[in-house]
Design an enzyme around this catalytic site. Sequence first.
Site, PDB file in Angstrom:
ATOM      1  CB  CYS A   1      -0.946   0.011   1.194  1.00  0.00           C
ATOM      2  SG  CYS A   1      -2.249  -1.191   1.048  1.00  0.00           S
TER       3      CYS A   1
HETATM    4  N1  COA Z   1     -20.518  -8.841   7.827  1.00  0.00           N
HETATM    5  C1  COA Z   1     -21.024  -8.993   9.058  1.00  0.00           C
HETATM    6  N2  COA Z   1     -20.270  -9.218  10.136  1.00  0.00           N
HETATM    7  C2  COA Z   1     -18.943  -9.316   9.965  1.00  0.00           C
HETATM    8  C3  COA Z   1     -18.344  -9.166   8.713  1.00  0.00           C
HETATM    9  C4  COA Z   1     -19.179  -8.930   7.615  1.00  0.00           C
HETATM   10  N3  COA Z   1     -18.702  -8.781   6.360  1.00  0.00           N
HETATM   11  N4  COA Z   1     -17.006  -9.296   8.828  1.00  0.00           N
HETATM   12  C5  COA Z   1     -16.772  -9.523  10.131  1.00  0.00           C
HETATM   13  N5  COA Z   1     -17.947  -9.540  10.827  1.00  0.00           N
HETATM   14  C6  COA Z   1     -18.142  -9.773  12.259  1.00  0.00           C
HETATM   15  C7  COA Z   1     -16.974 -10.545  12.843  1.00  0.00           C
HETATM   16  O1  COA Z   1     -17.142 -11.933  12.656  1.00  0.00           O
HETATM   17  C8  COA Z   1     -17.027 -10.139  14.295  1.00  0.00           C
HETATM   18  O2  COA Z   1     -18.021 -10.869  14.959  1.00  0.00           O
HETATM   19  P1  COA Z   1     -17.793 -11.346  16.478  1.00  0.00           P
HETATM   20  O3  COA Z   1     -17.633 -10.073  17.257  1.00  0.00           O
HETATM   21  O4  COA Z   1     -19.010 -12.110  16.753  1.00  0.00           O
HETATM   22  O5  COA Z   1     -16.521 -12.161  16.444  1.00  0.00           O
HETATM   23  C9  COA Z   1     -17.496  -8.693  14.219  1.00  0.00           C
HETATM   24  O6  COA Z   1     -18.147  -8.548  12.950  1.00  0.00           O
HETATM   25  C10 COA Z   1     -16.321  -7.724  14.303  1.00  0.00           C
HETATM   26  O7  COA Z   1     -15.344  -8.173  13.359  1.00  0.00           O
HETATM   27  P2  COA Z   1     -13.889  -7.587  13.278  1.00  0.00           P
HETATM   28  O8  COA Z   1     -13.161  -8.182  12.128  1.00  0.00           O
HETATM   29  O9  COA Z   1     -13.244  -7.679  14.616  1.00  0.00           O
HETATM   30  O10 COA Z   1     -14.300  -6.073  12.935  1.00  0.00           O
HETATM   31  P3  COA Z   1     -13.531  -4.749  13.092  1.00  0.00           P
HETATM   32  O11 COA Z   1     -14.415  -3.786  13.766  1.00  0.00           O
HETATM   33  O12 COA Z   1     -12.147  -4.938  13.597  1.00  0.00           O
HETATM   34  O13 COA Z   1     -13.421  -4.248  11.558  1.00  0.00           O
HETATM   35  C11 COA Z   1     -11.854  -4.201   9.728  1.00  0.00           C
HETATM   36  C12 COA Z   1     -12.799  -5.038  10.574  1.00  0.00           C
HETATM   37  C13 COA Z   1     -11.085  -5.106   8.769  1.00  0.00           C
HETATM   38  C14 COA Z   1     -12.682  -3.226   8.894  1.00  0.00           C
HETATM   39  C15 COA Z   1     -10.903  -3.422  10.661  1.00  0.00           C
HETATM   40  O14 COA Z   1     -10.265  -4.309  11.554  1.00  0.00           O
HETATM   41  C16 COA Z   1      -9.841  -2.664   9.920  1.00  0.00           C
HETATM   42  O15 COA Z   1     -10.139  -1.751   9.181  1.00  0.00           O
HETATM   43  N6  COA Z   1      -8.555  -2.977  10.120  1.00  0.00           N
HETATM   44  C17 COA Z   1      -7.475  -2.363   9.442  1.00  0.00           C
HETATM   45  C18 COA Z   1      -7.606  -2.712   8.019  1.00  0.00           C
HETATM   46  C19 COA Z   1      -6.472  -2.168   7.213  1.00  0.00           C
HETATM   47  O16 COA Z   1      -6.205  -1.009   7.228  1.00  0.00           O
HETATM   48  N7  COA Z   1      -5.811  -3.018   6.493  1.00  0.00           N
HETATM   49  C20 COA Z   1      -4.759  -2.612   5.689  1.00  0.00           C
HETATM   50  C21 COA Z   1      -4.928  -3.241   4.384  1.00  0.00           C
HETATM   51  S1  COA Z   1      -3.836  -2.447   3.306  1.00  0.00           S
END
Ligand code: COA
Length: 374
Positions: free
Chosen positions: A156
């Site tokens: 990225c």
């Molecule tokens: N739809 C519905 N629920 C979902 C889901 C989806 N598509 N994806 C995950 N969930 C659920 C999970 O299973 C979890 O359920 P639980 O609490 O029962 O275990 C809950 O939602 C929270 O999931 P989680 O993955 O912990 O969410 P989060 O709030 O951390 O958000 C991201 C996820 C990926 C958006 C976030 O962690 C993020 O932005 N991280 C950094 C990403 C990034 O910058 N990456 C760099 C790439 S270059």
Amino acid sequence: MFQVAITGTGLFTPKNVITNDALVEAFNAYATTFNAEHAEAIAAGTVAAKPMSSAEFIFKASGIEQRYVMDKTGILDPEIMHPTLRQRSDDEPSIMAEMALDACSKALANAGRSADQVDAIICAASNHERAYPAIAIEIQQLLGSGGFAFDMNVACSSATFGIQAAADMIRAGSIRSAIVVNPEICSGHLEWRDRDCHFIFGDVCTAVLLEREEDAQGAHFTIRSTRCATSFSNNIRNNNGFLRRMRPDGLKDRRDMQFMQNGRKVFKEVLPMVSSHIQTHLQEEGLEADDLRRLWLHQANKTMNDFIGKKVLGRTPKADEQPNILQDYANTSSAGSIIAFAKHQDGLTDGDVGVICSFGAGYSVGSVIVERKS
Ligand code: COA
């Protein structure tokens, strides 16, 4: 030493849009079929049921509303769940080169320059369509520019690292101008069957033209300075590579051959790294937070960007101080901060200072402090 300027930007946006609703509908159809086909194993506890996705979760967790992709028919077909891009012959332009040609041509037109005035092309992206010859050299040929060209990959952060490399060469005098181009086909390395990440990425291509400031034909941004930093982490990883076929299980469908992330750890670890990187860069440049007119940040997650903006400025940024394009494009890897930069230059006047910053796998973070010259 020569003063370097960004004199033009170009943006190629694919024509296919996938909204969160359409994406979730396809994913849930796939998950429903999977669960029906594996009902016995799921009941026996040997296979995990696929949970359903939700458009509300996607928007709330990421700020993403839609994404552009090179092909959407394959992605939205529950039987396929990946882009179906035709394999091109060696006599045809590669897909990345074609996207790049469009973005580079727009960057040149924006700067009032022609391809024969370009001395170098850096194709900086998270994935490259082939090992060699470099995609950048193919772009050089399609564009009709001279000099030399090479590919680079810092995930990225590829765009800002590419800008630093090009700016340093122009500053030192070995070249007069360079294009840094970022064709990102993120749909090709995303696992669309994984609910936790299927919404994250989109496709796009950005380009910036860098020149000696004395060659600028009109309004431009001088590059005051650049800073790059890396620190190893496995929390964003893709194991696909040229040794894949040599492994005993080489041709099997392995999850680690696509984008993988530990999203929560990325969130926690990258935020302080990026905020302090920008703050240190500003300090070294003799700038205060209040001197910053605009932040063009990497577009991975809205909450993350809001946090970084607040930390750097010491207050909640106004909308035009930290523009987001994430809602329309999703995460487009290295291109995200450059889309924001290309689309949000309005209202800046002579002497206004801003910072382009990208961050991601590696970990890596790159910042470019620019000053508007009208
Ligand atoms: N739809 C519905 N629920 C979902 C889901 C989806 N598509 N994806 C995950 N969930 C659920 C999970 O299973 C979890 O359920 P639980 O609490 O029962 O275990 C809950 O939602 C929270 O999931 P989680 O993955 O912990 O969410 P989060 O709030 O951390 O958000 C991201 C996820 C990926 C958006 C976030 O962690 C993020 O932005 N991280 C950094 C990403 C990034 O910058 N990456 C760099 C790439 S270059």
